[in-house]
Motif scaffolding. Structure first.
Motif, PDB file in Angstrom:
ATOM      1  N   MET A 197     -11.003 -11.858   3.908  1.00  0.00           N
ATOM      2  CA  MET A 197     -10.144 -11.056   3.057  1.00  0.00           C
ATOM      3  C   MET A 197      -9.183 -10.295   3.967  1.00  0.00           C
ATOM      4  N   VAL A 198      -7.942 -10.158   3.550  1.00  0.00           N
ATOM      5  CA  VAL A 198      -6.989  -9.410   4.352  1.00  0.00           C
ATOM      6  C   VAL A 198      -7.402  -7.941   4.330  1.00  0.00           C
ATOM      7  N   GLU A 199      -7.730  -7.420   5.487  1.00  0.00           N
ATOM      8  CA  GLU A 199      -8.206  -6.039   5.547  1.00  0.00           C
ATOM      9  C   GLU A 199      -7.081  -5.074   5.202  1.00  0.00           C
ATOM     10  N   GLY A 200      -7.433  -4.028   4.471  1.00  0.00           N
ATOM     11  CA  GLY A 200      -6.425  -3.077   4.025  1.00  0.00           C
ATOM     12  C   GLY A 200      -5.797  -3.469   2.693  1.00  0.00           C
ATOM     13  N   ARG A 201      -6.161  -4.664   2.196  1.00  0.00           N
ATOM     14  CA  ARG A 201      -5.627  -5.095   0.896  1.00  0.00           C
ATOM     15  C   ARG A 201      -6.781  -5.544   0.010  1.00  0.00           C
ATOM     16  N   CYS A 202      -7.873  -4.808   0.009  1.00  0.00           N
ATOM     17  CA  CYS A 202      -9.053  -5.244  -0.722  1.00  0.00           C
ATOM     18  C   CYS A 202      -9.657  -4.111  -1.554  1.00  0.00           C
ATOM     19  N   SER A 203      -9.755  -4.333  -2.858  1.00  0.00           N
ATOM     20  CA  SER A 203     -10.347  -3.360  -3.777  1.00  0.00           C
ATOM     21  C   SER A 203     -11.648  -3.878  -4.387  1.00  0.00           C
ATOM     22  N   ALA A 214      -4.755   7.509  21.970  1.00  0.00           N
ATOM     23  CA  ALA A 214      -3.976   6.867  20.905  1.00  0.00           C
ATOM     24  C   ALA A 214      -4.655   7.139  19.574  1.00  0.00           C
ATOM     25  N   CYS A 215      -3.888   7.013  18.485  1.00  0.00           N
ATOM     26  CA  CYS A 215      -4.473   7.005  17.146  1.00  0.00           C
ATOM     27  C   CYS A 215      -4.242   5.624  16.550  1.00  0.00           C
ATOM     28  N   ILE A 216      -5.281   5.102  15.889  1.00  0.00           N
ATOM     29  CA  ILE A 216      -5.181   3.792  15.240  1.00  0.00           C
ATOM     30  C   ILE A 216      -4.917   4.057  13.765  1.00  0.00           C
ATOM     31  N   VAL A 217      -3.728   3.711  13.281  1.00  0.00           N
ATOM     32  CA  VAL A 217      -3.338   4.107  11.925  1.00  0.00           C
ATOM     33  C   VAL A 217      -2.963   2.908  11.060  1.00  0.00           C
ATOM     34  N   ALA A 218      -3.081   3.109   9.756  1.00  0.00           N
ATOM     35  CA  ALA A 218      -2.754   2.060   8.787  1.00  0.00           C
ATOM     36  C   ALA A 218      -1.661   2.506   7.824  1.00  0.00           C
ATOM     37  N   ASP A 219      -1.655   3.784   7.466  1.00  0.00           N
ATOM     38  CA  ASP A 219      -0.748   4.266   6.417  1.00  0.00           C
ATOM     39  C   ASP A 219       0.609   4.669   6.989  1.00  0.00           C
ATOM     40  N   ILE A 220       1.650   4.354   6.255  1.00  0.00           N
ATOM     41  CA  ILE A 220       3.009   4.675   6.693  1.00  0.00           C
ATOM     42  C   ILE A 220       3.188   6.180   6.885  1.00  0.00           C
ATOM     43  N   SER A 221       2.634   6.992   5.972  1.00  0.00           N
ATOM     44  CA  SER A 221       2.848   8.442   6.087  1.00  0.00           C
ATOM     45  C   SER A 221       2.158   9.007   7.328  1.00  0.00           C
ATOM     46  N   VAL A 222       1.017   8.442   7.693  1.00  0.00           N
ATOM     47  CA  VAL A 222       0.295   8.919   8.887  1.00  0.00           C
ATOM     48  C   VAL A 222       1.079   8.531  10.146  1.00  0.00           C
ATOM     49  N   ALA A 223       1.561   7.291  10.173  1.00  0.00           N
ATOM     50  CA  ALA A 223       2.365   6.834  11.318  1.00  0.00           C
ATOM     51  C   ALA A 223       3.622   7.688  11.454  1.00  0.00           C
ATOM     52  N   ASP A 224       4.260   7.967  10.335  1.00  0.00           N
ATOM     53  CA  ASP A 224       5.490   8.763  10.345  1.00  0.00           C
ATOM     54  C   ASP A 224       5.219  10.181  10.851  1.00  0.00           C
ATOM     55  N   TYR A 225       4.098  10.756  10.429  1.00  0.00           N
ATOM     56  CA  TYR A 225       3.745  12.115  10.848  1.00  0.00           C
ATOM     57  C   TYR A 225       3.544  12.169  12.368  1.00  0.00           C
ATOM     58  N   ILE A 226       2.812  11.199  12.920  1.00  0.00           N
ATOM     59  CA  ILE A 226       2.593  11.175  14.369  1.00  0.00           C
ATOM     60  C   ILE A 226       3.929  11.014  15.098  1.00  0.00           C
ATOM     61  N   GLN A 282      -6.000  -2.713   9.334  1.00  0.00           N
ATOM     62  CA  GLN A 282      -5.897  -2.353   7.911  1.00  0.00           C
ATOM     63  C   GLN A 282      -4.446  -2.331   7.424  1.00  0.00           C
ATOM     64  N   ALA A 283      -3.489  -2.275   8.351  1.00  0.00           N
ATOM     65  CA  ALA A 283      -2.086  -2.314   7.942  1.00  0.00           C
ATOM     66  C   ALA A 283      -1.664  -3.745   7.585  1.00  0.00           C
ATOM     67  N   ALA A 284      -2.521  -4.716   7.908  1.00  0.00           N
ATOM     68  CA  ALA A 284      -2.308  -6.113   7.512  1.00  0.00           C
ATOM     69  C   ALA A 284      -0.961  -6.662   7.972  1.00  0.00           C
ATOM     70  N   ALA A 285      -0.562  -6.313   9.168  1.00  0.00           N
ATOM     71  CA  ALA A 285       0.704  -6.827   9.704  1.00  0.00           C
ATOM     72  C   ALA A 285       0.426  -8.181  10.351  1.00  0.00           C
ATOM     73  N   ASN A 336       0.807  -1.220   0.000  1.00  0.00           N
ATOM     74  CA  ASN A 336       0.000   0.000   0.000  1.00  0.00           C
ATOM     75  C   ASN A 336       0.839   1.268   0.000  1.00  0.00           C
ATOM     76  N   VAL A 337       1.071   1.800  -1.194  1.00  0.00           N
ATOM     77  CA  VAL A 337       1.686   3.125  -1.319  1.00  0.00           C
ATOM     78  C   VAL A 337       0.666   4.006  -2.023  1.00  0.00           C
ATOM     79  N   TYR A 338       0.001   4.850  -1.254  1.00  0.00           N
ATOM     80  CA  TYR A 338      -1.086   5.677  -1.789  1.00  0.00           C
ATOM     81  C   TYR A 338      -0.685   7.126  -1.993  1.00  0.00           C
ATOM     82  N   ASN A 339       0.399   7.554  -1.349  1.00  0.00           N
ATOM     83  CA  ASN A 339       0.704   8.984  -1.414  1.00  0.00           C
ATOM     84  C   ASN A 339       2.207   9.243  -1.439  1.00  0.00           C
ATOM     85  N   GLU A 340       2.560  10.499  -1.765  1.00  0.00           N
ATOM     86  CA  GLU A 340       3.953  10.888  -1.947  1.00  0.00           C
ATOM     87  C   GLU A 340       4.753  10.830  -0.639  1.00  0.00           C
TER      88      GLU A 340
END
Lengths: 301, 332
Positions: free
Chosen positions: B174-180, B94-106, B120-123, A119-123
């Motif tokens: 279905m693996v959550e966070g990896r479903c379209s 706490a914040c419950i996060v899935a995206d790398i950029s959101v985790a990095d920002y926090i 949703q991070a499917a770890a 999952n890479v959605y953004n810059e």
């Protein structure tokens, strides 16, 4: 650098001899510049082809001037899969494409590629991963055009490659359960490799008989085939550096030639599409994700 | 024996108060936009409601975990960063996060704000979890609903953070966070827009013989006889046709709900730090009933007594329930 055509990892469990023939022909006749090899879907399949023939295939492709990249498993849960991924990560001197976060742990500060199932959605996420060694990103099939444009622009700034799938069934979901085994009243442990019976996945239709999805072991694919010939030049102008064609049972030499002809400007996209249309693929072509509408839609060029 | 925290859903401020009153150790909830994975009309919290709800929870000794568990697409990252800023400012636990950029920002901006890694991070392996712990200082991981109790026990021993498991509510494989799947049919992405099977794309079609078809976008997801209860059309819970089968079958999973009530003692013994109840879309009455039942069950088990769980079956989807992946791996 000119945009380049690539051949993504073969998602299906074809017989080893058939895969060998397939890659021989790709080596000899296909214009793709890069070939991704390696089992992405199911760890149980690796003894059949990967463990016995991958080296030979990679060597053949390399001799033919293709760049070879090794793709990782996408779902990693049980001990055997974790061990496989660990060993895969430790390969030296090879170009590796990561499809599971677990591999990122092992690959810190070593060059690697990010696969289309991560999952890479953004810059910001792209920049973060580039900062720890990622050199190339294959984008998720569901990304709409503005996100592709944003990521391609960021990739240019970061000096990394960016790749978009332009042909073949889209990966829509992964599971811990094998749906191929389930359809045949089995479970993953007793599957008898029934996924090998379906060259392009097992079609699921709705109760009113409309074809809908294609099951490939633990993976669920779209029934429709992505076909993005008409969008390639626009994406190249955005900064997309690589275009990925996924292996299917149709004539892949003709598919890759048609895409290459369009990409290099030798023919118009409409002519390329007509050549694809003549291949006898039963499923419809779709491009809806990119255009921000349901993925099963074909938005006319 | 460690007593796991009970983590309870709240789609509205009223549900949050009900959960807290019924004995929740923590409540999880989100804002009214795509930053959370239950982005449905009529659900979720305005900033003012979040502020009041955090005050209510804290006054009653409960925590509030804010769900920022979706993936910002390129060009929209600012919305997720604003949600992080607001959560930190409001004193979220706490914040419950899935995206790398959101985790990095926090991690960079609010090093004291706890990060919980969303399902949703499917770890789903120690290595994947370790990646997030090392890179972003994640304090807790919410495990995918695909692991057996013994696998969970092994994981607890192997990873350097707390573990949270689902014990009740929606059950999917279905693996959550990896479903379209939903995006393929509706154009709305579960990961980017925070909605799987949005109501606007759902329709119901009755036939003259009384059968009812449930549809999502252009596809029939299931069909029900006049005497059957029709389920909500979710692709991974639908019935389909394929060549090797006679008639429609549940290709992915039957419409059952997860109920881990009978394996609670084993999960507690495995060292799980927190139990999660799913259902932010559920009513206040449902939340009250489920939370109070599990509250007394967990308390009873830890006190060495027999838990009472009889009423939970009636609350589950379609009245059918499963222990999910927890007991055995033969479902795979």
């Amino acid at each position: 650098m000119d945009a380049q055509l690539t051949l993504g990892p073969n998602l299906f469990h074809w017989a080893p001899e058939r895969k060998l023939d397939f890659y021989r022909r790709i080596a000899d006749e296909s214009p793709v510049g890069t070939v991704y090899l390696g089992e992405v879907v199911c760890s149980k399949r690796t003894p059949f082809f990967d463990d016995r023939h991958l080296e030979e295939v990679a060597e053949r492709l390399t001799r033919a001037g293709k760049q070879v990249v090794y793709s990782s498993l996408a779902e990693v849960v049980i001990k055997r899969e974790r061990k496989l991924l660990m060993e895969w990560s430790q390969q030296q001197g090879r170009d590796l494409e990561v499809n599971n976060t677990a591999a990122l742990l092992h690959l810190k500060d070593r060059p690697h590629r990010i696969g289309a199932l991560l999952n890479v959605y953004n810059e910001d996420t792209m920049a973060y991963l580039a900062g720890r060694g990622a050199t190339h990103f294959s984008l998720l099939a569901e990304l709409p055009k503005p996100a592709v444009a944003g990521l391609a622009e960021a990739a240019r700034g970061l000096g990394v490659g960016v790749e978009v799938q332009v042909f073949g069934r889209a990966s829509l979901a992964l599971s811990a359960r094998c749906y191929h085994a389930r359809a045949h009243g089995r479970i993953k442990d007793s599957c008898q490799f029934v996924c090998g019976e379906d060259d392009d996945g097992m079609v699921l239709s709705t109760l009113d008989e409309k074809p809908f999805l294609a099951v490939n072991g633990i993976q669920t694919l779209s029934y429709g085939y992505l076909e993005m010939m008409a969008e390639m030049h626009e994406m190249r102008d955005m900064g997309v550096s690589h275009f990925r064609v996924m292996p299917h049972s149709c004539d892949m030499i003709e598919v890759t030639k048609a895409f290459d002809d369009v990409l290099q400007g030798r023919i118009e996209a409409a002519e390329g599409a007509a050549r694809l249309g003549a291949l006898g693929i039963a499923a419809p072509f779709v491009n809806g994700f990119y255009h921000g509408v349901p993925g099963d839609t074909l938005v006319p060029a | 024996m460690r007593k796991p925290e009970l983590i309870c859903p709240a789609g509205t401020p009223a549900a949050l108060r009900s959960a807290v009153d019924a004995g929740a150790d923590a409540v999880y909830c989100g804002y009214q936009n795509a930053t959370n994975a239950r982005n449905f009309t009529g659900l979720n919290f305005t900033p003012a409601e979040m502020e009041q709800s955090i005050a209510y929870a804290h006054d009653h000794g409960a925590k509030v975990l804010i769900t920022l568990n979706t993936f910002p697409p390129s060009g929209k990252v600012a919305l997720w960063k604003q949600a992080v800023d607001l959560s930190a400012q409001l004193g979220a636990d706490a914040c419950i996060v899935a995206d790398i950029s959101v985790a990095d920002y926090i991690c960079r901006m609010y090093p004291d704000l706890r990060i919980h890694l969303s399902v949703q991070a499917a770890a789903s392996s120690p290595e994947a979890i370790d990646f997030y712990v090392r890179e972003f200082g994640v304090k807790r991981v919410v495990l995918p609903r695909i692991m057996t109790v013994s696998e969970i026990g092994g994981l607890v021993a192997e990873i350097p953070c707390e573990v949270e498991t689902f014990i009740f509510g929606n059950h999917g494989l279905m693996v959550e966070g990896r479903c379209s799947l939903s995006c393929y049919v509706t154009g709305q992405s579960t990961n980017m827009d925070g909605a799987c099977s949005p109501a606007a794309n759902v329709s119901y079609q009755s036939a003259p013989d009384g059968t009812l078809s449930t549809r999502l976008g252009g596809y029939t997801i299931d069909r029900f006889g006049a005497n059957e209860t029709a389920g909500y059309p979710t692709i991974c819970k639908g019935r389909y046709l394929t060549d090797s089968r006679e008639g429609g079958y549940y290709a992915f999973e039957e419409p059952v709900s997860l109920n881990a009530a009978t394996v609670l003692p084993e999960l507690i013994a495995a060292g799980v730090h927190a139990f999660k109840i799913e259902g932010r879309q559920r009513s206040r009455a449902y939340v009250k009933k489920v939370v109070s039942t599990f509250r007394s069950a967990v308390d009873a088990i830890v006190a060495g007594k027999e838990p009472v769980l009889a009423d939970l079956v009636a609350l589950t989807e379609g009245q059918k329930q499963t222990e999910g992946a927890l007991k055995t791996k033969t479902w795979r």
